[in-house]
Every structure is written in structure tokens, then in C-alpha cells.
Design a protein around this motif. Structure first.
Motif, PDB file in Angstrom:
ATOM      1  N   VAL A  10       0.850  -1.193   0.000  1.00 57.78           N
ATOM      2  CA  VAL A  10       0.000   0.000   0.000  1.00 57.78           C
ATOM      3  C   VAL A  10       0.886   1.243   0.000  1.00 57.78           C
ATOM      4  CG1 VAL A  10      -1.746   1.310   1.253  1.00 57.78           C
ATOM      5  CG2 VAL A  10      -1.872  -1.191   1.179  1.00 57.78           C
ATOM      6  N   GLN A  11       0.701   2.086  -1.007  1.00 56.48           N
ATOM      7  CA  GLN A  11       1.454   3.336  -1.103  1.00 56.48           C
ATOM      8  C   GLN A  11       0.783   4.442  -0.298  1.00 56.48           C
ATOM      9  OE1 GLN A  11       4.428   3.775  -2.538  1.00 56.48           O
ATOM     10  NE2 GLN A  11       4.413   1.601  -2.985  1.00 56.48           N
ATOM     11  N   GLN A  12      -0.521   4.609  -0.513  1.00 59.42           N
ATOM     12  CA  GLN A  12      -1.265   5.681   0.143  1.00 59.42           C
ATOM     13  C   GLN A  12      -2.636   5.175   0.563  1.00 59.42           C
ATOM     14  OE1 GLN A  12      -1.519   8.829  -2.736  1.00 59.42           O
ATOM     15  NE2 GLN A  12       0.523   9.575  -2.272  1.00 59.42           N
ATOM     16  N   ALA A  13      -3.149   5.762   1.628  1.00 57.91           N
ATOM     17  CA  ALA A  13      -4.511   5.479   2.061  1.00 57.91           C
ATOM     18  C   ALA A  13      -5.060   6.736   2.702  1.00 57.91           C
ATOM     19  CB  ALA A  13      -4.543   4.312   3.042  1.00 57.91           C
ATOM     20  N   GLY A  14      -6.327   6.922   2.565  1.00 61.94           N
ATOM     21  CA  GLY A  14      -6.961   8.088   3.158  1.00 61.94           C
ATOM     22  C   GLY A  14      -8.461   7.962   3.056  1.00 61.94           C
ATOM     23  N   GLY A  15      -9.135   8.973   3.557  1.00 60.00           N
ATOM     24  CA  GLY A  15     -10.572   8.895   3.508  1.00 60.00           C
ATOM     25  C   GLY A  15     -11.231  10.215   3.790  1.00 60.00           C
ATOM     26  N   ASN A  75      -5.250  11.831   4.957  1.00 62.44           N
ATOM     27  CA  ASN A  75      -4.500  11.057   3.987  1.00 62.44           C
ATOM     28  C   ASN A  75      -3.147  10.678   4.579  1.00 62.44           C
ATOM     29  OD1 ASN A  75      -4.067   9.816   1.532  1.00 62.44           O
ATOM     30  ND2 ASN A  75      -3.465  11.681   0.481  1.00 62.44           N
ATOM     31  N   TRP A  76      -2.674   9.471   4.292  1.00 59.52           N
ATOM     32  CA  TRP A  76      -1.384   8.999   4.792  1.00 59.52           C
ATOM     33  C   TRP A  76      -0.564   8.418   3.654  1.00 59.52           C
ATOM     34  CZ3 TRP A  76      -5.976   8.309   7.263  1.00 59.52           C
ATOM     35  CH2 TRP A  76      -6.078   8.791   8.571  1.00 59.52           C
ATOM     36  N   ASN A  77       0.751   8.681   3.660  1.00 60.02           N
ATOM     37  CA  ASN A  77       1.695   8.053   2.750  1.00 60.02           C
ATOM     38  C   ASN A  77       2.272   6.853   3.483  1.00 60.02           C
ATOM     39  OD1 ASN A  77       3.730   7.257   1.079  1.00 60.02           O
ATOM     40  ND2 ASN A  77       4.654   9.279   0.862  1.00 60.02           N
ATOM     41  N   LEU A  78       1.896   5.658   3.067  1.00 64.50           N
ATOM     42  CA  LEU A  78       2.357   4.439   3.732  1.00 64.50           C
ATOM     43  C   LEU A  78       3.624   3.871   3.100  1.00 64.50           C
ATOM     44  CD1 LEU A  78      -1.063   2.726   4.507  1.00 64.50           C
ATOM     45  CD2 LEU A  78       0.332   4.196   5.969  1.00 64.50           C
ATOM     46  N   ARG A  79       4.125   4.530   2.048  1.00 64.93           N
ATOM     47  CA  ARG A  79       5.425   4.222   1.444  1.00 64.93           C
ATOM     48  C   ARG A  79       5.628   2.735   1.104  1.00 64.93           C
ATOM     49  NH1 ARG A  79       6.300   8.125   5.409  1.00 64.93           N
ATOM     50  NH2 ARG A  79       7.222  10.048   4.590  1.00 64.93           N
ATOM     51  N   GLY A  80       4.617   2.141   0.525  1.00 66.01           N
ATOM     52  CA  GLY A  80       4.761   0.755   0.088  1.00 66.01           C
ATOM     53  C   GLY A  80       4.733  -0.261   1.213  1.00 66.01           C
ATOM     54  N   ARG A  81       4.048   0.049   2.269  1.00 62.73           N
ATOM     55  CA  ARG A  81       3.962  -0.883   3.400  1.00 62.73           C
ATOM     56  C   ARG A  81       3.252  -2.156   2.954  1.00 62.73           C
ATOM     57  NH1 ARG A  81       1.939   0.393   9.523  1.00 62.73           N
ATOM     58  NH2 ARG A  81       1.918  -1.756  10.230  1.00 62.73           N
ATOM     59  N   ASN A  82       3.843  -3.290   3.298  1.00 64.44           N
ATOM     60  CA  ASN A  82       3.284  -4.591   2.937  1.00 64.44           C
ATOM     61  C   ASN A  82       2.393  -5.123   4.050  1.00 64.44           C
ATOM     62  OD1 ASN A  82       4.405  -5.192   0.313  1.00 64.44           O
ATOM     63  ND2 ASN A  82       6.374  -5.177   1.347  1.00 64.44           N
ATOM     64  N   PHE A  83       1.301  -5.753   3.633  1.00 58.76           N
ATOM     65  CA  PHE A  83       0.369  -6.358   4.568  1.00 58.76           C
ATOM     66  C   PHE A  83       0.172  -7.813   4.190  1.00 58.76           C
ATOM     67  CE2 PHE A  83      -0.635  -1.860   4.569  1.00 58.76           C
ATOM     68  CZ  PHE A  83      -0.775  -1.587   5.923  1.00 58.76           C
TER      69      PHE A  83
END
Length: 124
Positions: free
Chosen positions: A44-49, A93-101
Motif C-alpha cells: 500500500v502506497q497511500q490510504a486516506g478517507g 491522507n497517509w503516505n504508507l510508502r509501500g507498506r506490505n500487509f
């Protein structure tokens, strides 16, 4: 887990064309709250709402649910107010910088001024 509804989106705030959950890209809405996730496969690169309407002291955070365990991904963050035509939104909005789940993780957003908490499933 709340019911997910795919909603049309053209951009983060404008709702105009269909989008369906696929890999880490998803847009979901639950009542007055929406979630947008951008990424590829399990990254995940970015997530927000957004939360419909403006108001004081609106805050948001992201969390995951995996194997029935809830884990906070971010801390509470003050929401920004945005007006798009007649629509008034509170956004975060958040920059998750490619966080893997892990495959099958639910990524969710929570606003302190709403009981709705949409989630998107992260999968291969």
C-alpha cells in the motif's frame, strides 16, 4: 466487520466513475465515511478517507484487522476541511510508502465523529 460498498470515484474527493477492489487499490464507502487505498498487490502506497460534512475536532486513523486481531496502523490525525462544489468533506491522507500487509488483511479508516468504518481487503 461493516458491510463494504464499492463507490464510483474519479479522484480522491470527486465521485464519478466505477472502481472495484483489486489488489491494494480500492475505494469503499460506509454511510458518511469513505476510504481510498492505492497500491499494488499486498503493498500500500497511500490510504486516506473522507467524512461528509465539516466540523471541529474531526480526527481519523487507519487500522487493520487480520486473523480477528485489530492493530492500529496510524495515530489519530486532525482531518482537513475540503469543499468540492456543494460537497463539504473532512479528509485525512497517509503516505504508507509501500507498506506490505499479509494477504487477506482488512485496512480500515475510523473517524472520531462517525460510527461508520469502511474497510478494504488487501489481497494478491
Amino acid at each position: 466487520m461493516k458491510k463494504m460498498i464499492c463507490v464510483p470515484v474519479a479522484a480522491f474527493f470527486a465521485l464519478t466513475s466505477p472502481a472495484f477492489p483489486a489488489h491494494a487499490d480500492a475505494t469503499v464507502k460506509d454511510g458518511n465515511v469513505g476510504l481510498v487505498v492505492k497500491g499494488k498487490k499486498l503493498s500500500v502506497q497511500q490510504a486516506g478517507g473522507w467524512l461528509e460534512g465539516h466540523g471541529a475536532n474531526r480526527r481519523a486513523r487507519l487500522y487493520t484487522v487480520y486473523n480477528a486481531v485489530r492493530t492500529d496502523v496510524t495515530r489519530w490525525k486532525d482531518a482537513s476541511t475540503v469543499s468540492a462544489g456543494r460537497r463539504k468533506l473532512s479528509t485525512a491522507n497517509w503516505n504508507l510508502r509501500g507498506r506490505n500487509f499479509p494477504n487477506g488483511t482488512w485496512l480500515c479508516i475510523e473517524f472520531n465523529k462517525s460510527e461508520n468504518q469502511p474497510c478494504a481487503k488487501i489481497h494478491r
